[in-house]
Write a protein that holds these residues in place. Structure first.
Motif, PDB file in Angstrom:
ATOM      1  N   THR A  22      -0.658   8.071  12.549  1.00 51.40           N
ATOM      2  CA  THR A  22      -1.602   7.885  11.436  1.00 51.40           C
ATOM      3  C   THR A  22      -2.747   6.952  11.808  1.00 51.40           C
ATOM      4  OG1 THR A  22      -0.242   6.084  10.556  1.00 51.40           O
ATOM      5  CG2 THR A  22       0.196   8.278   9.711  1.00 51.40           C
ATOM      6  N   ARG A  23      -3.328   7.149  12.978  1.00 51.66           N
ATOM      7  CA  ARG A  23      -4.440   6.290  13.393  1.00 51.66           C
ATOM      8  C   ARG A  23      -5.660   6.458  12.494  1.00 51.66           C
ATOM      9  NH1 ARG A  23      -3.002   8.381  18.385  1.00 51.66           N
ATOM     10  NH2 ARG A  23      -4.934   9.607  18.518  1.00 51.66           N
ATOM     11  N   GLU A  24      -5.756   7.582  11.791  1.00 54.57           N
ATOM     12  CA  GLU A  24      -6.941   7.874  10.975  1.00 54.57           C
ATOM     13  C   GLU A  24      -6.919   7.173   9.624  1.00 54.57           C
ATOM     14  OE1 GLU A  24      -9.764   9.918  11.306  1.00 54.57           O
ATOM     15  OE2 GLU A  24      -9.351   9.933  13.451  1.00 54.57           O
ATOM     16  N   VAL A  25      -5.768   6.661   9.218  1.00 54.45           N
ATOM     17  CA  VAL A  25      -5.674   6.064   7.884  1.00 54.45           C
ATOM     18  C   VAL A  25      -5.099   4.656   7.985  1.00 54.45           C
ATOM     19  CG1 VAL A  25      -5.409   8.283   6.735  1.00 54.45           C
ATOM     20  CG2 VAL A  25      -3.371   7.039   7.465  1.00 54.45           C
ATOM     21  N   ALA A  26      -5.349   3.866   6.934  1.00 57.28           N
ATOM     22  CA  ALA A  26      -4.865   2.486   6.907  1.00 57.28           C
ATOM     23  C   ALA A  26      -3.360   2.454   6.725  1.00 57.28           C
ATOM     24  CB  ALA A  26      -5.553   1.718   5.775  1.00 57.28           C
ATOM     25  N   MET A  27      -2.756   1.394   7.190  1.00 62.68           N
ATOM     26  CA  MET A  27      -1.320   1.196   7.046  1.00 62.68           C
ATOM     27  C   MET A  27      -0.980   0.945   5.585  1.00 62.68           C
ATOM     28  SD  MET A  27       0.950  -1.572   9.150  1.00 62.68           S
ATOM     29  CE  MET A  27       2.616  -2.029   8.694  1.00 62.68           C
ATOM     30  N   TYR A  28       0.122   1.513   5.131  1.00 64.24           N
ATOM     31  CA  TYR A  28       0.571   1.303   3.761  1.00 64.24           C
ATOM     32  C   TYR A  28       1.268  -0.043   3.630  1.00 64.24           C
ATOM     33  CZ  TYR A  28      -0.175   6.351   3.397  1.00 64.24           C
ATOM     34  OH  TYR A  28      -0.723   7.593   3.428  1.00 64.24           O
ATOM     35  N   GLY A  29       1.203  -0.625   2.426  1.00 66.08           N
ATOM     36  CA  GLY A  29       1.989  -1.802   2.139  1.00 66.08           C
ATOM     37  C   GLY A  29       3.446  -1.432   1.910  1.00 66.08           C
ATOM     38  N   ASP A  30       4.313  -2.425   1.955  1.00 64.27           N
ATOM     39  CA  ASP A  30       5.738  -2.228   1.707  1.00 64.27           C
ATOM     40  C   ASP A  30       5.942  -2.034   0.203  1.00 64.27           C
ATOM     41  OD1 ASP A  30       8.523  -2.634   1.189  1.00 64.27           O
ATOM     42  OD2 ASP A  30       8.723  -3.710   3.080  1.00 64.27           O
ATOM     43  N   GLU A  31       6.299  -0.832  -0.201  1.00 65.79           N
ATOM     44  CA  GLU A  31       6.421  -0.509  -1.623  1.00 65.79           C
ATOM     45  C   GLU A  31       7.446  -1.372  -2.325  1.00 65.79           C
ATOM     46  OE1 GLU A  31       8.137   3.369  -3.301  1.00 65.79           O
ATOM     47  OE2 GLU A  31       5.958   3.737  -3.295  1.00 65.79           O
ATOM     48  N   MET A  32       8.528  -1.693  -1.638  1.00 64.48           N
ATOM     49  CA  MET A  32       9.573  -2.505  -2.272  1.00 64.48           C
ATOM     50  C   MET A  32       9.113  -3.946  -2.469  1.00 64.48           C
ATOM     51  SD  MET A  32      13.207  -1.142  -0.844  1.00 64.48           S
ATOM     52  CE  MET A  32      14.013  -1.967  -2.210  1.00 64.48           C
ATOM     53  N   VAL A  33       8.381  -4.485  -1.503  1.00 61.23           N
ATOM     54  CA  VAL A  33       7.835  -5.832  -1.653  1.00 61.23           C
ATOM     55  C   VAL A  33       6.828  -5.859  -2.795  1.00 61.23           C
ATOM     56  CG1 VAL A  33       6.407  -7.610  -0.550  1.00 61.23           C
ATOM     57  CG2 VAL A  33       8.216  -6.474   0.755  1.00 61.23           C
ATOM     58  N   GLU A  34       5.977  -4.843  -2.860  1.00 59.87           N
ATOM     59  CA  GLU A  34       4.965  -4.813  -3.907  1.00 59.87           C
ATOM     60  C   GLU A  34       5.593  -4.664  -5.288  1.00 59.87           C
ATOM     61  OE1 GLU A  34       2.550  -1.623  -2.339  1.00 59.87           O
ATOM     62  OE2 GLU A  34       1.039  -3.064  -1.682  1.00 59.87           O
ATOM     63  N   GLU A  35       6.666  -3.878  -5.392  1.00 57.81           N
ATOM     64  CA  GLU A  35       7.349  -3.739  -6.679  1.00 57.81           C
ATOM     65  C   GLU A  35       7.945  -5.068  -7.128  1.00 57.81           C
ATOM     66  OE1 GLU A  35      10.225  -0.682  -6.196  1.00 57.81           O
ATOM     67  OE2 GLU A  35       8.761   0.962  -6.354  1.00 57.81           O
ATOM     68  N   ARG A  85      16.514   0.914   2.711  1.00 52.07           N
ATOM     69  CA  ARG A  85      15.275   0.330   2.181  1.00 52.07           C
ATOM     70  C   ARG A  85      15.643  -0.914   1.377  1.00 52.07           C
ATOM     71  NH1 ARG A  85      10.583   3.112   2.120  1.00 52.07           N
ATOM     72  NH2 ARG A  85       9.908   2.126   0.178  1.00 52.07           N
ATOM     73  N   LYS A  86      15.122  -2.038   1.831  1.00 56.96           N
ATOM     74  CA  LYS A  86      15.429  -3.291   1.159  1.00 56.96           C
ATOM     75  C   LYS A  86      14.368  -4.326   1.491  1.00 56.96           C
ATOM     76  CE  LYS A  86      18.419  -4.925   4.930  1.00 56.96           C
ATOM     77  NZ  LYS A  86      19.785  -5.382   5.301  1.00 56.96           N
ATOM     78  N   VAL A  87      14.395  -5.423   0.745  1.00 56.98           N
ATOM     79  CA  VAL A  87      13.530  -6.566   1.031  1.00 56.98           C
ATOM     80  C   VAL A  87      14.378  -7.614   1.741  1.00 56.98           C
ATOM     81  CG1 VAL A  87      12.095  -8.393   0.055  1.00 56.98           C
ATOM     82  CG2 VAL A  87      12.057  -6.101  -0.948  1.00 56.98           C
TER      83      VAL A  87
END
Length: 561
Positions: free
Chosen positions: A15-28, A538-540
């Motif tokens: 995925t070099r063409e797009v920005a890295m996603y944030g950690d959805e679990m951390v953001e929640e 998937r965990k924090v």
């Protein structure tokens, strides 16, 4: 805008063409702070106490509850006063960070706002009082009590496309006449020109010591808070709060260390495949390598030797959140009445302060068109039109303010075959201990003389510096250094070949050839970790301090945050 379906998972996806996603679990988990605010304001006794405290310092009469607002990082409680009508607010940071970091953030913003108010004519909301958590009788944590302006509108409202989905971020109105854009840009230009005068001898955030404002604490750039709130990076690996920096080189090293920390500590949603992990590691490793070899923009040198022994320099104010959205204007006259949200303002490299604003089209390049593949290219195709208008606006404001300096300006140059900086044995050994290859044969820097006068060299006008940073690519290096989550498409499109030579296929494969054996081993170790995390639970993660520091140190080597 309809939501795009997620791409099907593939073992070779990159995925070099797009920005890295944030950690959805951390953001929640971070978003739970909104529930904290909603729960607090339901308490009538707490509302009464907030009114009492704001009234005590604001001095207004007949205070009553007006409203509460919740942004990404702060909660605002607004009190309405009469005779005359006015509004005051208590603003508190949301509990998305430790209490220590929230107090550090509030104090830095208060000091900066008062410093800007004292040294410019920029309209800053008046601060009546501020304090630590222990000084806040409401129990809501560190706080600022200041003016609130409910009847003003964001400058971005005038620039925004009226057909944009109200729930989506603003983008610029493509049919707006150029003369109107020019007028709006001139208002922002005046603000930037006044801030450009402010300098400090060190990099960091302001303190108020012995009656003077001076850099007294570490920088708090937006990328640092993103590393915590989007990647789940533990605060205690991000360096001591009293650490100030003395050279631009140290600042770039600090920021590129942050990028590597972001990748290392983000457990979820970080990579798509093993090769994607290698790409992400390589982008961060190579940019960090350039920072530790002092190859990134700096105003303080005229020769390569000075990269190793920096000369003293001054730093300019970097405002990571100064955009038209945080400039409030009179809805009738368009006059700027308040500039708000200074929490990500810090003194940093002069080169960064000379970047043309990314916000000319209201959205970041890596978030353009929703951050989809091809979005950066589309942004780059449209941006020069608006940059040309902005530079005209800036030049008009410079002329109005009587600007017009002349100077010798350092800039990035073309590769030189006889560049020998890495041949020094001590330097090479030091870079090896950082897990960074010392080959710098594809990059150098030169000095371009604009002009000087009999009084000695002076800084060129801001418009000249901004045009230079766009044309020579410094804009992209600085943007990547300041934005962890936008790094990947920016690095591979605009930085990789510029700093390290040809790489026609893109990606990690060519760059791995120039890494030390140890750096390649570390890359594979990080890839193994990322794939275990991707395929595992998937965990924090709740880190212990020593464990986290050791986890980071095995990748950063002797370099440290």
């Amino acid at each position: 805008m309809s939501e795009q379906p997620s791409p099907e998972p593939r073992p070779d996806r990159r995925t070099r063409e797009v920005a890295m996603y944030g950690d959805e679990m951390v953001e929640e988990r971070q978003e739970a702070s909104y529930d904290w605010v909603n729960e607090k304001i339901q308490n009538p006794e707490l509302r009464t106490e907030i009114i009492r405290v704001v009234k005590k310092y604001h001095g207004g009469r007949a205070g009553k509850w007006h409203s509460s607002l919740c942004g990404s990082y702060n909660a605002v409680f607004v009190i309405e006063f009469q005779d005359p009508e006015s509004y005051g607010m208590m603003r508190v940071p949301l509990p998305r960070f430790s209490l220590e970091l929230r107090e550090e953030k509030v104090q830095a913003e208060v000091n900066l706002m008062r410093y800007v108010a004292a040294n410019t004519t920029i309209p800053i909301p008046h601060i009546y009082h501020s304090g630590t958590a222990s000084q806040n009788p409401t129990g809501l944590g560190p706080f600022i009590i200041m003016d609130y302006h409910p009847n003003l509108v964001h400058l971005s409202t005038f620039l925004a496309d009226p057909d944009t989905d109200p729930e989506a971020p603003n983008t610029i109105n493509p049919t707006m006449p150029e003369d109107k854009i020019l007028s709006l840009y001139r208002q922002m230009s005046n603000i930037l020109l006044q801030l450009d005068k402010l300098t400090m001898p060190q990099s960091g955030c302001l303190g108020y010591v012995d009656g003077e404002y001076t850099v007294h604490a570490r920088a708090l750039p937006q990328t640092l808070t993103d590393t915590i709130t989007m990647a789940g990076c533990p605060e205690f690996v991000l360096g001591p709060s009293n650490r100030v920096l003395n050279t631009s080189h140290e600042v770039y090293q600090f920021l590129t260390d942050l990028h590597m920390a972001q990748l290392i500590f983000q457990r979820n949603d970080a990579v798509e495949s093993a090769d994607d992990a290698r790409d992400k590691y390589t982008a961060r490793h190579m940019l960090r390598r350039a920072a530790y070899m002092n190859l990134l923009p700096s105003p303080s040198y005229t020769s390569r030797q000075e990269h190793i022994t920096p000369t003293p320099e001054t730093f300019k104010l970097i405002c990571d959140d100064l955009t038209p959205h945080n400039v409030l204007v009179d809805p009738e006259t368009g006059e700027v009445r308040a500039v708000i949200d200074w929490e990500w303002a810090w003194f940093g490299p002069r080169s960064m302060a000379a970047d043309p604003p990314w916000w000319l089209m209201l959205r970041k390049p890596d978030m353009w068109n929703g951050g989809v593949e091809g979005g950066v290219d589309d942004w780059v195709g449209k941006y020069p039109k608006y940059l040309g208008i902005f530079l005209r606006a800036l030049e008009q404001e410079e002329e109005k303010l009587g600007k017009g300096q002349e100077v010798t300006v350092p800039c990035l140059g073309e590769p030189l075959e006889d560049d020998k900086v890495a041949e020094d044995g001590t330097m090479s050994e030091w870079l090896d201990n950082l897990h960074i290859s010392g080959d710098s044969s594809t990059t150098t820097t030169t000095t371009t003389t604009i002009s000087t006068n009999q009084e000695g060299p002076k800084e060129p006008p801001l418009s000249v510096r901004m045009r230079k940073n766009w044309e020579d690519g410094s804009f992209w290096i600085n943007y990547a250094a300041r934005r962890s989550y936008g790094l990947d498409p920016i690095y591979w499109k605009f930085i990789d070949e510029r700093l390290f030579g040809e790489n026609p296929a893109g990606g990690y494969e060519k760059r791995a050839e120039s890494m030390t054996a140890e750096a390649r081993e570390l890359m594979e170790m990080v890839v193994e970790d990322k794939m275990k995390e991707k395929n595992g639970e998937r965990k924090v993660v709740e880190w212990f301090a020593e464990e986290a520091r050791g986890h980071l140190a095995r990748v950063l080597g002797y370099g440290q945050l």
